[in-house]
Scaffold this motif. Structure first.
Motif, short mmCIF file in Angstrom:
data_model
loop_
_atom_site.label_atom_id
_atom_site.label_comp_id
_atom_site.label_asym_id
_atom_site.label_seq_id
_atom_site.Cartn_x
_atom_site.Cartn_y
_atom_site.Cartn_z
N ALA A 161 56.04 71.53 24.01
CA ALA A 161 55.05 71.69 25.13
C ALA A 161 55.60 72.11 26.40
O ALA A 161 56.84 71.85 26.80
CB ALA A 161 54.47 70.12 25.53
N ASN A 162 54.66 72.98 26.89
CA ASN A 162 55.21 73.63 28.35
C ASN A 162 54.19 73.27 29.34
O ASN A 162 54.15 73.69 30.29
CB ASN A 162 55.41 75.40 28.28
N ARG A 163 53.09 72.31 28.89
CA ARG A 163 52.12 71.91 29.80
C ARG A 163 51.68 70.41 29.34
O ARG A 163 51.54 70.34 28.05
CB ARG A 163 51.00 73.12 30.01
N ILE A 164 51.58 69.59 30.17
CA ILE A 164 51.30 68.45 29.80
C ILE A 164 49.76 68.16 30.61
O ILE A 164 49.61 68.09 31.66
CB ILE A 164 52.09 67.24 30.20
N LEU A 165 48.84 67.41 29.68
CA LEU A 165 47.71 67.06 30.06
C LEU A 165 47.60 65.55 29.78
O LEU A 165 47.40 65.15 28.59
CB LEU A 165 46.25 67.69 29.49
N HIS A 166 47.86 64.81 30.81
CA HIS A 166 47.58 63.26 30.58
C HIS A 166 46.51 62.50 30.87
O HIS A 166 46.21 62.65 32.02
CB HIS A 166 48.84 62.80 31.39
N LEU A 167 46.07 61.96 29.95
CA LEU A 167 44.69 61.30 30.26
C LEU A 167 44.98 59.64 30.26
O LEU A 167 45.63 59.12 29.41
CB LEU A 167 43.62 61.50 29.09
N GLU A 168 44.48 59.18 31.47
CA GLU A 168 44.64 57.97 31.72
C GLU A 168 43.35 57.15 32.06
O GLU A 168 42.06 57.81 32.49
CB GLU A 168 45.48 57.63 32.91
N SER A 186 38.63 57.15 35.20
CA SER A 186 39.09 58.09 34.35
C SER A 186 40.02 59.10 35.24
O SER A 186 39.68 59.57 36.44
CB SER A 186 38.32 58.89 33.65
N VAL A 187 41.44 59.16 34.93
CA VAL A 187 42.41 60.05 35.77
C VAL A 187 43.01 60.98 34.74
O VAL A 187 43.40 60.56 33.54
CB VAL A 187 43.43 59.31 36.35
N VAL A 188 43.05 62.19 34.90
CA VAL A 188 43.59 63.63 34.36
C VAL A 188 44.74 64.06 35.08
O VAL A 188 44.41 64.55 36.04
CB VAL A 188 42.56 64.30 33.64
N ASN A 189 45.90 63.92 34.54
CA ASN A 189 47.07 64.75 35.14
C ASN A 189 47.18 66.23 34.57
O ASN A 189 47.84 66.08 33.37
CB ASN A 189 48.31 63.73 35.38
N ASP A 190 47.27 67.13 35.05
CA ASP A 190 47.49 68.47 34.48
C ASP A 190 48.86 68.94 35.18
O ASP A 190 49.09 69.45 36.30
CB ASP A 190 46.40 69.37 34.98
N PHE A 191 49.87 69.04 34.45
CA PHE A 191 51.26 69.25 34.70
C PHE A 191 51.68 70.69 33.97
O PHE A 191 51.84 70.57 32.91
CB PHE A 191 52.31 68.08 34.84
N TYR A 192 52.30 71.60 34.89
CA TYR A 192 52.80 72.73 34.27
C TYR A 192 54.26 72.52 33.97
O TYR A 192 55.19 72.36 35.25
CB TYR A 192 52.56 73.93 34.91
N GLY A 193 55.00 72.19 32.93
CA GLY A 193 56.18 71.98 32.79
C GLY A 193 56.42 71.28 31.46
O GLY A 193 55.67 70.97 30.89
N THR A 194 57.94 70.86 31.40
CA THR A 194 57.97 70.26 30.00
C THR A 194 57.76 68.67 30.33
O THR A 194 57.57 68.37 31.15
CB THR A 194 59.57 70.43 29.71
N TYR A 195 57.74 68.10 29.00
CA TYR A 195 57.27 66.52 29.18
C TYR A 195 58.73 65.85 29.80
O TYR A 195 58.19 65.02 30.58
CB TYR A 195 57.66 66.22 27.70
#
Length: 272
Positions: free
Chosen positions: A187-194, A202-211
């Protein structure tokens, strides 16, 4: 390009699974969709492919724009309708020649002997089923791949093969997984669904970078929140102590003067 604009997904009980999500997937993005069970990862994946696919158990609003003409999808479980097929019969559904399959097998490090035999798909292991499905998607020359829990039923060797496969791709991939090895290596991008507040928010974190970078950023933010909360608590206790000191002083003064000067005691009580 795949673009989501203000997408909201609700289940049949009107629970918000994804709230007002906007993001864009570009070439070479390897997006890992993570989160606890029931947070809507597979539902979001299917919505990206086609909002019609989730109509039976969820509603969707917002806008999804897909420029990729050919999308590949790997479900959590292979459709049993293919189980009676041999591997070659399954692959040749795509109208490809045997030599093309052989070249692809060599490139992807897949055993040609498994395909060349008359082995039925139902007899394959979990890892072999994943390999043959991804081989078929590879032969389709997809422009983007969606993988739903691809590590289900895979052993360590199959997971390593999957990591190599994903790394070799020069197209965007969106994959749902709990496997930390796959997350760390692909992964080079993380989409975290909480789902917070007892699954009411509902909260979604969109992160560019490694895990690992995401975990570090998340832990740093958490430590900052804890530090801030601790400081606020200390300030609150300090104010409470000051108020208690004033209250005690007023009580003491009131008791002291109440018999000699009732009017003064009454004024002290009002002050308190």
């Amino acid at each position: 390009m795949l673009k989501l604009s203000h997408v909201t997904i609700r289940d049949l009980q009107d629970r918000c699974i994804v709230n007002d999500l906007s993001f864009t997937i570009h070439a070479y993005d390897k997006v890992a969709v993570i989160g606890e069970e029931g947070n809507g990862k597979s539902t979001l994946l299917k919505a990206m492919l086609s909002d019609d696919g989730i109509a039976s158990y969820a509603s969707i609003s917002g806008k999804i724009e897909m420029d990729f003409k050919k999308c590949g999808y790997l479900p959590q479980q292979m459709d049993t309708k293919w189980y009676s097929y041999t591997c070659m019969e399954y692959l040749m559904e795509e109208d490809v020649a045997a030599y093309e399959i052989k070249i692809a097998c060599k490139k992807l490090n897949i055993s040609w002997e498994m395909l060349d035999s008359c082995q039925r798909i139902q007899t394959l292991s979990g890892g072999e089923k994943v390999k043959i499905q991804l081989l078929k998607l590879y032969l389709q020359q997809c422009e983007i791949l969606f993988l739903d829990e691809p590590t289900n039923d895979l052993d360590i060797h199959a997971i390593e093969w999957l990591e190599q496969f994903l790394d070799s791709l020069e197209i965007p991939v969106v994959f749902v997984t709990h496997d930390e090895s796959l997350l760390s290596n692909c992964a080079n991008r993380i989409l975290h669904l909480e789902q917070r507040n007892k699954k009411m928010k509902s909260v979604v974190n969109d992160f560019y970078g490694t895990y690992e970078e995401y975990l570090h950023t998340r832990q740093t933010a958490r430590n900052k929140e804890v530090k801030t909360a601790k400081k606020e608590k200390q300030e609150f206790l300090k104010k409470q102590k000051k108020l208690n000191d004033i209250r005690n002083a007023v009580h003491h003064a009131q008791n002291k003067v109440s018999r000699q000067a009732p009017h003064t005691a009454k004024m002290l009580k009002r002050k308190m």
